[in-house]
Design a protein around this motif. Structure first.
Motif, PDB file in Angstrom:
ATOM      1  N   ALA A 272       3.754  -9.334  11.507  1.00 16.20           N
ATOM      2  CA  ALA A 272       4.786  -8.433  10.998  1.00 16.20           C
ATOM      3  C   ALA A 272       4.190  -7.083  10.638  1.00 16.20           C
ATOM      4  CB  ALA A 272       5.453  -9.052   9.771  1.00 16.20           C
ATOM      5  N   PRO A 273       5.005  -6.022  10.544  1.00 16.58           N
ATOM      6  CA  PRO A 273       4.506  -4.713  10.098  1.00 16.58           C
ATOM      7  C   PRO A 273       3.832  -4.825   8.743  1.00 16.58           C
ATOM      8  CG  PRO A 273       6.728  -4.518  10.975  1.00 16.58           C
ATOM      9  CD  PRO A 273       6.426  -5.984  10.904  1.00 16.58           C
ATOM     10  N   LEU A 274       2.881  -3.933   8.507  1.00 16.93           N
ATOM     11  CA  LEU A 274       2.063  -4.062   7.310  1.00 16.93           C
ATOM     12  C   LEU A 274       2.878  -3.957   6.026  1.00 16.93           C
ATOM     13  CD1 LEU A 274      -0.815  -4.512   6.372  1.00 16.93           C
ATOM     14  CD2 LEU A 274      -1.088  -2.055   6.212  1.00 16.93           C
ATOM     15  N   HIS A 275       3.918  -3.117   5.997  1.00 15.33           N
ATOM     16  CA  HIS A 275       4.699  -3.016   4.764  1.00 15.33           C
ATOM     17  C   HIS A 275       5.366  -4.345   4.429  1.00 15.33           C
ATOM     18  CE1 HIS A 275       8.009  -2.293   7.660  1.00 15.33           C
ATOM     19  NE2 HIS A 275       8.783  -2.772   6.716  1.00 15.33           N
ATOM     20  N   GLN A 276       5.714  -5.122   5.446  1.00 15.75           N
ATOM     21  CA  GLN A 276       6.288  -6.447   5.199  1.00 15.75           C
ATOM     22  C   GLN A 276       5.218  -7.412   4.697  1.00 15.75           C
ATOM     23  OE1 GLN A 276       8.443  -7.860   8.617  1.00 15.75           O
ATOM     24  NE2 GLN A 276       9.762  -6.046   8.735  1.00 15.75           N
ATOM     25  N   GLN A 277       4.009  -7.295   5.231  1.00 14.43           N
ATOM     26  CA  GLN A 277       2.914  -8.142   4.769  1.00 14.43           C
ATOM     27  C   GLN A 277       2.590  -7.851   3.302  1.00 14.43           C
ATOM     28  OE1 GLN A 277      -0.385  -7.595   7.445  1.00 14.43           O
ATOM     29  NE2 GLN A 277       0.889  -7.770   9.253  1.00 14.43           N
ATOM     30  N   LEU A 278       2.517  -6.561   2.959  1.00 15.02           N
ATOM     31  CA  LEU A 278       2.237  -6.192   1.574  1.00 15.02           C
ATOM     32  C   LEU A 278       3.376  -6.643   0.661  1.00 15.02           C
ATOM     33  CD1 LEU A 278       0.770  -2.605   2.059  1.00 15.02           C
ATOM     34  CD2 LEU A 278      -0.474  -4.705   1.552  1.00 15.02           C
ATOM     35  N   SER A 279       4.593  -6.540   1.131  1.00 11.98           N
ATOM     36  CA  SER A 279       5.729  -6.966   0.315  1.00 11.98           C
ATOM     37  C   SER A 279       5.700  -8.471   0.066  1.00 11.98           C
ATOM     38  CB  SER A 279       7.044  -6.575   0.998  1.00 11.98           C
ATOM     39  OG  SER A 279       7.189  -5.160   1.033  1.00 11.98           O
ATOM     40  N   LYS A 280       5.177  -9.226   1.021  1.00 12.11           N
ATOM     41  CA  LYS A 280       5.069 -10.674   0.829  1.00 12.11           C
ATOM     42  C   LYS A 280       4.082 -10.992  -0.292  1.00 12.11           C
ATOM     43  CE  LYS A 280       4.323 -15.014   3.305  1.00 12.11           C
ATOM     44  NZ  LYS A 280       4.082 -15.656   4.614  1.00 12.11           N
ATOM     45  N   VAL A 281       2.983 -10.243  -0.355  1.00 16.54           N
ATOM     46  CA  VAL A 281       2.029 -10.422  -1.452  1.00 16.54           C
ATOM     47  C   VAL A 281       2.701 -10.084  -2.777  1.00 16.54           C
ATOM     48  CG1 VAL A 281      -0.148  -9.631  -2.436  1.00 16.54           C
ATOM     49  CG2 VAL A 281       0.052  -9.953   0.034  1.00 16.54           C
ATOM     50  N   CYS A 282       3.480  -9.013  -2.795  1.00 15.76           N
ATOM     51  CA  CYS A 282       4.188  -8.610  -4.013  1.00 15.76           C
ATOM     52  C   CYS A 282       5.198  -9.679  -4.440  1.00 15.76           C
ATOM     53  CB  CYS A 282       4.898  -7.274  -3.806  1.00 15.76           C
ATOM     54  SG  CYS A 282       3.792  -5.865  -3.622  1.00 15.76           S
ATOM     55  N   GLN A 283       5.867 -10.284  -3.480  1.00 20.24           N
ATOM     56  CA  GLN A 283       6.849 -11.321  -3.794  1.00 20.24           C
ATOM     57  C   GLN A 283       6.167 -12.549  -4.407  1.00 20.24           C
ATOM     58  OE1 GLN A 283       8.691 -11.781   0.034  1.00 20.24           O
ATOM     59  NE2 GLN A 283       9.716  -9.791  -0.095  1.00 20.24           N
ATOM     60  N   TYR A 284       4.957 -12.851  -3.925  1.00 20.65           N
ATOM     61  CA  TYR A 284       4.199 -13.963  -4.507  1.00 20.65           C
ATOM     62  C   TYR A 284       3.909 -13.686  -5.981  1.00 20.65           C
ATOM     63  CZ  TYR A 284      -0.065 -16.441  -5.853  1.00 20.65           C
ATOM     64  OH  TYR A 284      -1.007 -17.161  -6.531  1.00 20.65           O
ATOM     65  N   LEU A 285       3.465 -12.454  -6.291  1.00 20.98           N
ATOM     66  CA  LEU A 285       3.183 -12.098  -7.678  1.00 20.98           C
ATOM     67  C   LEU A 285       4.463 -12.133  -8.513  1.00 20.98           C
ATOM     68  CD1 LEU A 285       0.624  -9.163  -7.428  1.00 20.98           C
ATOM     69  CD2 LEU A 285       0.220 -11.486  -8.246  1.00 20.98           C
ATOM     70  N   ALA A 286       5.558 -11.653  -7.948  1.00 23.09           N
ATOM     71  CA  ALA A 286       6.821 -11.649  -8.682  1.00 23.09           C
ATOM     72  C   ALA A 286       7.233 -13.070  -9.057  1.00 23.09           C
ATOM     73  CB  ALA A 286       7.909 -10.979  -7.852  1.00 23.09           C
ATOM     74  N   GLU A 287       7.011 -14.009  -8.159  1.00 27.15           N
ATOM     75  CA  GLU A 287       7.332 -15.400  -8.452  1.00 27.15           C
ATOM     76  C   GLU A 287       6.424 -15.952  -9.549  1.00 27.15           C
ATOM     77  OE1 GLU A 287       6.946 -17.362  -4.731  1.00 27.15           O
ATOM     78  OE2 GLU A 287       8.725 -16.421  -3.845  1.00 27.15           O
ATOM     79  N   GLU A 288       5.137 -15.574  -9.519  1.00 22.03           N
ATOM     80  CA  GLU A 288       4.211 -16.006 -10.566  1.00 22.03           C
ATOM     81  C   GLU A 288       4.645 -15.456 -11.925  1.00 22.03           C
ATOM     82  OE1 GLU A 288       1.427 -17.952 -10.585  1.00 22.03           O
ATOM     83  OE2 GLU A 288       1.889 -18.555  -8.535  1.00 22.03           O
ATOM     84  N   LEU A 289       5.272 -14.280 -11.911  1.00 20.99           N
ATOM     85  CA  LEU A 289       5.724 -13.636 -13.143  1.00 20.99           C
ATOM     86  C   LEU A 289       7.131 -14.063 -13.534  1.00 20.99           C
ATOM     87  CD1 LEU A 289       4.375 -10.095 -12.299  1.00 20.99           C
ATOM     88  CD2 LEU A 289       3.499 -11.591 -14.085  1.00 20.99           C
ATOM     89  N   SER A 290       7.651 -15.068 -12.870  1.00 18.59           N
ATOM     90  CA  SER A 290       8.980 -15.617 -13.182  1.00 18.59           C
ATOM     91  C   SER A 290      10.059 -14.539 -13.136  1.00 18.59           C
ATOM     92  CB  SER A 290       8.957 -16.285 -14.565  1.00 18.59           C
ATOM     93  OG  SER A 290       7.986 -17.304 -14.620  1.00 18.59           O
ATOM     94  N   GLY A 291      10.163 -13.894 -12.000  1.00 15.00           N
ATOM     95  CA  GLY A 291      11.205 -12.888 -11.848  1.00 15.00           C
ATOM     96  C   GLY A 291      10.758 -11.484 -12.148  1.00 15.00           C
ATOM     97  N   GLY A 292       9.466 -11.238 -12.136  1.00 11.88           N
ATOM     98  CA  GLY A 292       8.966  -9.891 -12.367  1.00 11.88           C
ATOM     99  C   GLY A 292       9.077  -9.037 -11.116  1.00 11.88           C
ATOM    100  N   ILE A 293       8.506  -7.856 -11.185  1.00  8.93           N
ATOM    101  CA  ILE A 293       8.508  -6.912 -10.069  1.00  8.93           C
ATOM    102  C   ILE A 293       7.070  -6.482  -9.816  1.00  8.93           C
ATOM    103  CG2 ILE A 293       9.294  -4.660  -9.266  1.00  8.93           C
ATOM    104  CD1 ILE A 293      11.722  -4.948 -11.059  1.00  8.93           C
ATOM    105  N   ALA A 294       6.685  -6.407  -8.550  1.00 10.04           N
ATOM    106  CA  ALA A 294       5.323  -5.985  -8.190  1.00 10.04           C
ATOM    107  C   ALA A 294       5.400  -4.944  -7.079  1.00 10.04           C
ATOM    108  CB  ALA A 294       4.493  -7.185  -7.733  1.00 10.04           C
ATOM    109  N   HIS A 295       4.476  -3.981  -7.130  1.00 12.25           N
ATOM    110  CA  HIS A 295       4.412  -2.918  -6.131  1.00 12.25           C
ATOM    111  C   HIS A 295       2.960  -2.713  -5.695  1.00 12.25           C
ATOM    112  CE1 HIS A 295       8.510  -1.865  -7.211  1.00 12.25           C
ATOM    113  NE2 HIS A 295       8.151  -1.604  -8.454  1.00 12.25           N
ATOM    114  N   VAL A 296       2.780  -2.304  -4.454  1.00 15.89           N
ATOM    115  CA  VAL A 296       1.468  -1.893  -3.946  1.00 15.89           C
ATOM    116  C   VAL A 296       1.561  -0.435  -3.503  1.00 15.89           C
ATOM    117  CG1 VAL A 296      -0.267  -2.186  -2.144  1.00 15.89           C
ATOM    118  CG2 VAL A 296       0.747  -4.194  -3.218  1.00 15.89           C
ATOM    119  N   PHE A 297       0.718   0.408  -4.090  1.00 16.84           N
ATOM    120  CA  PHE A 297       0.591   1.798  -3.684  1.00 16.84           C
ATOM    121  C   PHE A 297      -0.745   1.975  -2.980  1.00 16.84           C
ATOM    122  CE2 PHE A 297       3.517   1.822  -7.186  1.00 16.84           C
ATOM    123  CZ  PHE A 297       4.386   2.873  -6.967  1.00 16.84           C
ATOM    124  N   LEU A 298      -0.743   2.639  -1.835  1.00 16.42           N
ATOM    125  CA  LEU A 298      -1.978   2.908  -1.115  1.00 16.42           C
ATOM    126  C   LEU A 298      -2.309   4.393  -1.196  1.00 16.42           C
ATOM    127  CD1 LEU A 298      -1.675   0.694   2.092  1.00 16.42           C
ATOM    128  CD2 LEU A 298      -2.603   0.110  -0.153  1.00 16.42           C
TER     129      LEU A 298
END
Length: 496
Positions: free
Chosen positions: A194-220
């Motif tokens: 998948a495009p890299l922004h989708q790959q990075l968003s998948k990592v962010c979604q994993y963190l959001a789930e660990e945070l029980s509904g939190g929000i995560a962002h990656v800035f490059l």
């Protein structure tokens, strides 16, 4: 808890030993240390206590948990070996009993306490390792502790040291396991097609789930723009919208990017712990970007969560560094090969008009530009005229775009050197024409030392999350190679 009668203290120590053998140590580390200190304070009748652990990095004892000590002081207190009662107990590996005010000449006290009448400091020893010191004190009664209390606290400290060691081993396994899982998740996510922004968003979604509904962002980091650009998020990103940028001088994200230090802000409430954090993504000494997250953590959230997030940040930084390096090498090789192949095609152009179109279209496609303009000098008038434009601008949009290109070409012609503008919006002269064009560059075409035209590129096409929106020095060098072939082809059709 309350004071323990002398005849009950052996039973307490025996019970603690049995607990140590059966307890699975699954609670968080700070909760465990708090319980250890509560037992020590409650069983001795002390009204104040602290558990200090050795910090190898600082070369000092540092308070981990405390009872009866002002919160604002806890993070500031550091005790060196041999300094004060706790420092001597740590350095000499033996418990100390104090009755009355401490003699500063004997104890080299760093901070005099007028409210301590009795105290015990016992080293936390397991095997040959001294982990820290258990401190207990009473502010009202001189002689509140006896030598029997000192011996009891020493035995209690030995059991506590064993508990802490077992807990450290257990949590080290948890940290290692969390780190391995995080690294595996990042590798799997970034290994997808998948495009890299989708790959990075998948990592962010994993963190959001660990945070029980939190929000995560990656800035490059966009090295050319000198800014952090939002490239992945646990929430949907509009790929057609202008990317969200943060300058290094702006906000907490900017501070983290400058200092390369994590910032964690939290506020504990009855509902849980509100948390906001920004972590730098650093690999091999290079800042790749930052990872930020926010969320409401449940009460008693395990400390291992911080380890998971740190592991994701470390793994993400390394994976992105490798991806950036590989991508840069692949693109440079691809573009260099395309420019070499182009030389044969330019030489076979049937006429000047076809050659002009081929130059601009090839330059735009190979160097990933939205627009390309070729200007050549008219021998009769000496003016530099547009011979070919390639791009997507509609007829009504071309006028301001070509005015921008004209100003850029004049600048290159006047200094007889290539011009690269990283941010057109920051250039007052150029921005008035087309401020929506982010970056541009122009290369003067030469033959026998004479400048006879310019080849200009406007607007960098960012094909994925790792591509800057500005032309880089590498892009400029590739334009120079392209221009060499264009100059030779133009000479062959008699334009020079």
């Amino acid at each position: 808890f309350g004071p323990v009668d002398a005849h009950r203290k052996p039973d307490l120590l025996h019970a603690l030993g049995e607990i140590l053998e059966s307890y699975n140590l699954t609670i968080d580390r700070r909760g465990l240390l708090n319980r250890i200190l509560q037992i020590a304070v409650g069983s001795t009748g002390a009204d104040r206590g602290s558990l200090m652990l050795w910090d190898e990095a600082e070369g000092a004892l540092r308070i981990e948990v405390a009872i009866g000590i002002e919160k604002e002081l806890i993070s500031k207190i550091r005790i060196r070996p041999g300094e004060g009662i706790a420092g001597i107990a740590f350095a000499e590996h033996k418990p100390l009993l104090l009755s009355g005010k401490a003699d500063q000449r004997l104890y080299e006290i760093a901070r005099e306490r007028s409210d301590v009448e009795s105290a015990i400091s016992a080293p936390l020893i397991h095997g040959e390792r001294v982990l820290g010191v258990l401190n207990l004190s009473h502010s009202l009664r001189r002689g509140a502790f006896s030598e029997e209390d000192r011996d009891f606290v020493a035995r209690l400290a030995a059991i506590d040291a064993k508990i802490i060691t077992r807990a450290e081993e257990y949590h080290r396994l948890l940290r290692d396991s969390a780190r391995l899982r995080a690294q595996s998740l990042v590798r799997d996510a970034l290994g997808e097609s998948a495009p890299l922004h989708q790959q990075l968003s998948k990592v962010c979604q994993y963190l959001a789930e660990e945070l029980s509904g939190g929000i995560a962002h990656v800035f490059l980091v966009d090295a050319e723009q000198g800014a952090l650009v939002l490239r992945g998020s646990s929430t949907p990103i509009d790929r057609l919208a202008s990317p969200y940028r943060i300058r290094p001088a702006d906000g907490i994200h900017g501070w983290v990017s400058r200092q390369r230090k994590a910032i964690v802000l939290s506020n504990v409430t009855d509902e849980g712990c509100a948390c906001f954090a920004v972590l730098p993504l650093v690999a091999r000494g290079e800042l790749i970007g930052v990872l930020s997250f926010e969320g409401m953590l449940a009460p008693g959230a395990p400390e291992i969560l911080r380890e998971k997030i740190a592991a994701v940040a470390d793994a993400l930084a390394l994976a992105l560094a490798d991806a950036l390096r590989t991508l840069q090498m692949e693109r440079e090789a691809t573009k260099t090969g395309a420019i070499t192949e182009l030389a044969a095609r330019l030489g076979s152009a049937a006429d000047s008009a076809q050659l002009h179109r081929s130059i601009t279209s090839s330059a735009a496609m190979i160097l990933e530009a939205e627009h390309a303009v070729l200007r050549l000098q008219d021998p009769a008038t000496g003016r530099y005229q547009i011979r070919s434009y390639f791009g997507s601008a509609e007829t009504e949009e071309q006028a301001p775009l070509l005015e921008l290109e004209k100003a850029l070409s004049i600048r290159a012609l006047s200094i007889r050197e290539p011009v690269r503008v990283v941010d057109v919006r920051a250039d007052e002269e150029l921005a008035k024409h087309r401020p929506d064009v982010i970056s541009a560059m122009s290369w003067p075409l030469r033959r026998d030392g004479r400048v006879f035209g310019t080849l200009s590129l406007l607007g960098k096409v960012a094909r994925d999350a790792l591509t800057s929106e500005s032309f880089s020095a590498q892009d400029q060098a590739l334009l120079g190679r392209f221009a060499e072939h264009a100059q030779q082809a133009l000479e062959q059709v008699g334009e020079r």
